[in-house]
Design an enzyme around this catalytic site. Structure first.
Site, short mmCIF file in Angstrom:
data_model
loop_
_atom_site.label_atom_id
_atom_site.label_comp_id
_atom_site.label_asym_id
_atom_site.label_seq_id
_atom_site.Cartn_x
_atom_site.Cartn_y
_atom_site.Cartn_z
NE ARG B 263 -1.62 1.97 3.48
CZ ARG B 263 -1.33 1.83 4.78
NH1 ARG B 263 -1.84 0.88 5.50
NH2 ARG B 263 -0.50 2.69 5.35
CG HIS B 267 -5.58 2.62 6.74
ND1 HIS B 267 -5.78 1.32 6.32
CD2 HIS B 267 -6.72 2.97 7.39
CE1 HIS B 267 -6.98 0.92 6.69
NE2 HIS B 267 -7.57 1.89 7.35
CE1 TYR B 276 1.81 2.80 8.28
CE2 TYR B 276 0.67 4.39 9.69
CZ TYR B 276 0.76 3.68 8.50
OH TYR B 276 -0.20 3.86 7.54
C1 LIG Z 1 -13.59 -5.50 12.96
C2 LIG Z 1 -12.80 -4.28 12.64
N1 LIG Z 1 -11.84 -3.88 13.48
C3 LIG Z 1 -11.14 -2.77 13.24
C4 LIG Z 1 -11.38 -2.01 12.12
C5 LIG Z 1 -10.59 -0.72 11.87
N2 LIG Z 1 -9.74 -0.93 10.67
C6 LIG Z 1 -10.13 -0.46 9.47
S1 LIG Z 1 -9.07 -0.94 8.27
C7 LIG Z 1 -8.08 -1.75 9.35
C8 LIG Z 1 -6.86 -2.48 8.85
C9 LIG Z 1 -7.20 -3.53 7.82
O1 LIG Z 1 -6.02 -4.13 7.35
P1 LIG Z 1 -6.02 -5.13 6.13
O2 LIG Z 1 -7.01 -6.22 6.37
O3 LIG Z 1 -4.62 -5.55 5.92
O4 LIG Z 1 -6.57 -4.30 4.88
P2 LIG Z 1 -5.92 -3.00 4.20
O5 LIG Z 1 -6.51 -1.81 4.90
O6 LIG Z 1 -4.47 -3.10 4.34
O7 LIG Z 1 -6.35 -3.05 2.78
C10 LIG Z 1 -8.57 -1.63 10.64
C11 LIG Z 1 -7.92 -2.19 11.84
C12 LIG Z 1 -12.40 -2.45 11.28
N3 LIG Z 1 -12.72 -1.78 10.17
N4 LIG Z 1 -13.08 -3.59 11.54
#
Ligand SMILES: Cc1ncc(C[n+]2csc(CCOP(=O)(O)OP(=O)(O)O)c2C)c(N)n1
Ligand SMILES: Cc1ncc(C[n+]2csc(CCOP(=O)(O)OP(=O)(O)O)c2C)c(N)n1
Ligand SMILES: [Mg+2]
Ligand SMILES: [Mg+2]
Lengths: 327, 366, 327, 366
Positions: B263, B267, B276
């Site tokens: 990415r 985020h 980070y």
């Molecule tokens: C159940 C839940 N916990 C926390 C969040 C907050 N949150 C949003 S995106 C994210 C990280 C997701 O990481 P990943 O699965 O690697 O997907 P990426 O964003 O890297 O595409 C978090 C912790 C959420 N959306 N849902």
């Protein structure tokens, strides 16, 4: 007329629903080969094949999550969660998706999912097997909550739930599973959203649902000996709620007692009390009184009879209602 | 398309991701997959990547201008998303997380319907279902179970579509993803789990997310095949998904695909990634840009010409313009619609509350 | 006196709690290196090391489940769940264990766990980021629910929560995170379980908590121009509830309006209404009126201002209360 | 004790369970573990198994007599439970499911405190904490996370205890167990996951629970060592747990142990297993009885004599008698205690409700 139990009635409802619509699927833990721990799904796998009635691995979030996917694919899932307390792992799927899917898709995707949950206490079970989860669901916008109290309603409401295009928590009162009634199946009762007056009366309205209906009727019987005329209203569904039926009764009696097994704080009785005082304010001759479990964890089996509301606790509230202001 | 790797349940997956194009855009020697595509398909994928990048940037611009509440960029992940989605049939059902712009571009979703999600006009995005994509899913990992249920339904129907659960590296830590993988395997559901390992879940690097040798290795726990591909290599992503989809479609059951990518942006537009990770790290991945790599290759094999590239860029601009015009100062919807889709029929309580809000709005208008 | 935000106050409370007791641990998603998405845990990992403030994998049930294990080992975990809507995956751990552990062990094992949850709506977030989860927790016997509304209360209540031996859901109103106040830290306010009169008045009691306190104060300001004297009570904690403070106020005013962001059915307003009509029955000159969100899923960002209760909706209820029976 | 197997994160575990004793009670040729125990330790384990069996039967009897609400028998699993628990130190913290009678016997828990759980006197069992066991945990899989949290605490303390999460084959399907395994690995928590694969989760056989080649194989997904042992072989269970505990204690991180065994009795006294399995199957496993096997071996090596065996049986009887005397018609506790442990101090609402119940009880007594 045959004498049947609620288990019989629910089983027949599932059978008939599966016969009428092949998109109806029944699944969950131990519902297939074994017919469910309460035998509500007995014989369905034999009758309709393990394609349509099957056991799942031990994972409640998955049971509800896959129900959502199946519903998207056009199925009408009727999953079972084995006990009230084991609905909690599926909470996120229910709140964040099942309840919100229709809205999120602006009505494009319906969620015709009926989640059967053997619920409430009173049968001497171990911890986590006697919970009253209705508040969690009734507070969640997008979920309906249906609670039968008799075999005929068990049949009729379960059929209506499965036929409904909305997600429904169908909470089966375990303590009434084996109570019998004379019923000719199939039977059709008032639709979801309509309360029923189980006993007419003039002095105090008793609002109840599920396992508390029998308790209320028992109390009414005893109360009658004291000369108290109780009107017992069985809500049958908490969402949608038949507020009109409750208010109409209170307009007549001027007094209201509401009974639930759940702990007091924010149990469904709170909603009833809030609504009744709002919509029958001038008519009330006493506050709406709540007859409830306590704000403690549900006790172990040997103490549950003391903890659960019974006819005595209910009648005490009735008496306080009748005496209100006069002491 | 020939492949020398086979999907197989049981053995530990190869740690080395499947690659077709080297970072410099030349074919790898002796690739495990051999991708022979007609020029038109190459160009369609290249176009989709360019359009995705343009739309991605326009979302970021619109957010900076206060037109969107938030936006999660997929910059750097276009190869994985476009490659994998292009390997599917149109009826194969996608279950996206929220960062799946490249997939939706391949599926021809109107960008305005996506922008409306990020503007905060309505939840989930508009027009995705018509493109055989579920709505965006924010509670991490949860929609993997929807994909599995849908795939179970496909199998019950005897259909030959598949479902694809798009999840992130972070999502693999959630209980729901475990349950989804397990159910899929137990029920032989035709479901591909497509994990974009973009190295981060917000600020948490994947090495702190799991000690598994790779995300693909997790397949062993479910008795399903697991495979890694280079997610910044659109052809590797394409070929790997094509194999996985064929396996699932043929009744082999689910497959776990890990696309190793990065990415490049924050985020979301609310995030400050300098907290980070280092610029060096970002730059080293930026050098692996999937569009550059593919462009070099397509140029080298003579498929992509100046004109065709200019046309792709033009299509990107058009898409961005369409997005901007559909989103900029877009009027809000009717709030009373909020009462329309709670249930099939509104309950008495909803009817009453709708009237209350209506009265309130009228009062305010006075 | 320094002007600080609630984020500053909460951060200081965590810092001071960690300084005072090395058994206090702070963890969750993105709380370490990044300092939390709202920066509430900013600098804690630097100050106290990644042993005591650390990032976890993305799994909320695990965050609460491991908190329970750490508490059994004598630690005082202060986990963060990133948003209200992401508390749902941890529901089973909270309901089936965190709430029940002390009781199950007959008091032998305490659960000094403070779960911080950025909560409620109003800041233009995507779906699942604006939920009002308080009913789920307040209905669960064995959980306490604390909701600060100001920076000083944020500090004081968070310190008290961490010092408490009971499991506490500490719901931080996101929309108040950046509101400033002049506060000298450390500051000590009334303990958990005590409500505070934020504005004294004589005509109508307005019961509220968290984000609705500012709305109520705004309404009181506007109402004053109409000649209405509102008494604003900030509950500060829902469990334990300072019922006495509410009743005392209603005994004075004879009227009560309760405000919450949550959907109406079984929102905390239902409990307040039920209690007030029960304990101030004769004194009430109008029913307790509820000012709430609606029984729909929380809307997308562009519509939330219409959906959320504001001063206008609150004043409309106040007016209906004042006019009650006179029309 | 010598072993020729090593615990190692990474490779796929051996499908063949570690075995020391053959079903006929003779030592396997060339065992992968070599268990040299003093006679006293052998006898302690044999005793514990016999006492467990006797207590198990007495619970069943008491349930039939209406003295217990329910009972989940561990018959057939005594080898796994006694062997594994005997390999631990007394301070190693157990996190049991509900079927862990053999473990509690090893830890010297008063059987009355266990029977009180099944009678419905109080939740969770009494006297377990004092024996470094958490209370019984009924929501499947959930307590695995408590074990991991506790183990994280051990590591923070720099202590050399470990935590042991006792779970079933069915439990491995729950999201919580996945999250527990993942957290344990990521935080290098000194935690052993001890899975008794007794072939069933109520009526569901393990082959319908997962497609993983074995439960131990799931370790690959977490980068931790996984190992299978013959759970009906007390010495194999002992040796395997001893290795796993040593690995975790030494800072190696968590280990996943699968003890392959069988639940010979019904799931609980409420269950009718004829609905889902054949008598033949049950009999074939009953022939692998762990007590018989161990007895034959201990007799053969001269450690167990007629007298010593009679003494073990006698201890079993004593324990059963103690259970019966403590449980039969045991008076119920004071219901008002229900208000005492909700919080450190009762809230005003609880004080009021307690008074209400007190008044109600007084009314009823009149
Ligand atoms: C159940 C839940 N916990 C926390 C969040 C907050 N949150 C949003 S995106 C994210 C990280 C997701 O990481 P990943 O699965 O690697 O997907 P990426 O964003 O890297 O595409 C978090 C912790 C959420 N959306 N849902
Ligand atoms: C979360 C949850 N879901 C369902 C149940 C009902 N239930 C009790 S025991 C059991 C099977 C457990 O199987 P396993 O983990 O293999 O343990 P075993 O009983 O075989 O020892 C089930 C489904 C439960 N206790 N908890
Ligand atoms: Mg990621
Ligand atoms: Mg088992």
């Amino acid at each position: 007329m045959a004498s049947i139990t609620m288990v019989d009635a629910l089983n027949a409802a599932l059978r008939d629903a599966m016969a009428d619509d092949e998109r109806v699927l029944v699944f969950g833990e131990d519902v297939g080969r074994m017919g469910g721990v309460f035998r509500v799904t007995e014989g369905l796998a034999d009758a309709y094949g393990t394609r349509r009635c099957f056991d799942t691995p031990l994972a409640e979030s998955a049971i509800i999550g896959t129900s959502i996917g199946l519903a998207m694919r056009g199925y009408r899932p009727v999953p079972e969660l084995q006990f009230d307390g084991f609905s909690y792992p599926a909470f996120e799927q229910m709140l964040s998706h099942l309840a919100k899917f229709r809205n999120r898709t602006r009505g494009q995707v319906a969620m015709p999912v009926t989640i059967r949950v053997p619920s409430f206490g009173g049968i001497g079970s171990p911890e986590h097997h006697s919970e009253s989860p209705e508040t969690y669901f009734a507070h969640t916008a997008g979920l309906k909550v249906v609670v039968p109290s008799t075999p005929d309603d068990g049949y009729s409401l379960l059929r209506d739930s499965i036929a409904s295009d909305d997600p429904i928590l169908f909470l089966e009162p375990k303590s009434r599973y084996w109570a019998r009634a004379e019923v000719e199946l199939p039977v059709s009762r008032p639709p979801i959203g309509q309360a029923v007056v189980r006993r007419a009366g003039t002095d105090v309205t008793v609002v109840c649902y599920g396992p508390m209906v029998a308790t209320a009727l028992e109390a009414a019987e005893i109360g009658a000996e004291e000369g108290w005329s109780l009107e017992v209203i069985d809500l049958r569904s908490l969402v949608p709620l038949d507020r009109d039926a409750v208010i109409a009764s209170v307009e007549k009696t001027g007094r209201c007692v509401v009974a639930q097994e759940a702990p007091r704080t924010l149990g469904f009785g709170a909603e009833i009390a809030a609504l009744v005082q709002e919509h029958a304010f001038w008519r009330l001759e006493a506050p709406v009184l709540r007859v409830t479990g306590f704000d403690t964890p549900y006790p172990a089996a040997r103490l549950e009879h003391v903890w659960l509301p019974d006819a005595d606790r209910l009648l005490d509230a009735v008496e306080r209602s009748l005496d209100y202001g006069s002491s | 398309m020939n492949t020398t790797f086979t999907l197989q349940a049981g053995p530990v997956p190869d740690l080395e991701p499947i690659q077709v194009l080297r970072p410099d855009g030349r074919l790898v020697d002796d690739p495990r997959v051999d991708v022979q595509l007609p020029a038109a398909e190459h160009l369609a994928m290249f176009d989709a990547m360019v359009v995705t990048r343009a739309l991605d940037q326009e979302h970021v611009n619109l957010q900076r201008q206060g037109q969107l509440a938030l936006f999660p960029s997929c910059r750097g992940q276009e190869g994985a998303q476009v490659g994998a989605t292009s390997a599917l049939r149109p009826v194969d059902m996608l279950f996206p997380q929220y960062r799946e712009l490249g997939a939706w571009v391949v599926r021809g979703v109107d960008p305005v319907g996506i922008g409306m999600m990020w503007r905060g006009s309505w939840h989930g995005g508009i027009g995705l279902l018509e493109a055989h994509s579920s709505t965006m899913s924010i509670p991490i990992g949860t929609h993997a179970l929807h994909a599995v249920g849908y795939a179970m339904g496909i199998a019950l129907d005897g259909d030959d579509a598949i479902a694809v659960a798009c999840i992130g590296d972070g999502a693999t830590s959630e209980g729901d993803v475990h349950e989804a993988l397990n159910f899929a395997a137990v029920f032989d559901a035709p479901c591909v789990f497509f994990v974009q390992n973009n190295q981060y879940a917000i600020s948490v690097p994947v090495r702190e997310q799991t000690r598994s040798a790779s995300i693909a290795h997790k397949a062993v726990a479910y008795g399903m095949p697991g495979v890694r591909c280079d997610g910044n290599d659109v052809l590797a992503s394409y070929a790997t998904m094509r194999e996985a989809a064929a396996y699932a479609r043929a009744g082999g059951g689910p497959v776990l695909v890990e696309a190793v990518t990065y990415r490049v942006e924050a985020h979301t537009t609310s995030d400050d990634p300098t907290r980070y990770r280092s610029d060096d790290e970002v730059e080293s991945w930026a050098r692996l840009d999937p569009i550059d790599r593919y462009r070099t290759y397509l140029r080298a094999i003579g498929v992509l010409t100046d004109d065709l590239e200019a046309a792709a860029v033009e299509r990107g601009k058009c898409a961005a313009t369409r997005l901007r015009e559909g989103i900029y100062d877009r009027p809000d919807g009717d709030p009373l619609e909020l009462f329309d889709h709670v249930f099939a029929e509104p309950t008495p309580a909803l009817v009453e509350q709708r009237a209350e809000l209506e009265a309130e709005i009228e009062r305010a208008d006075d």
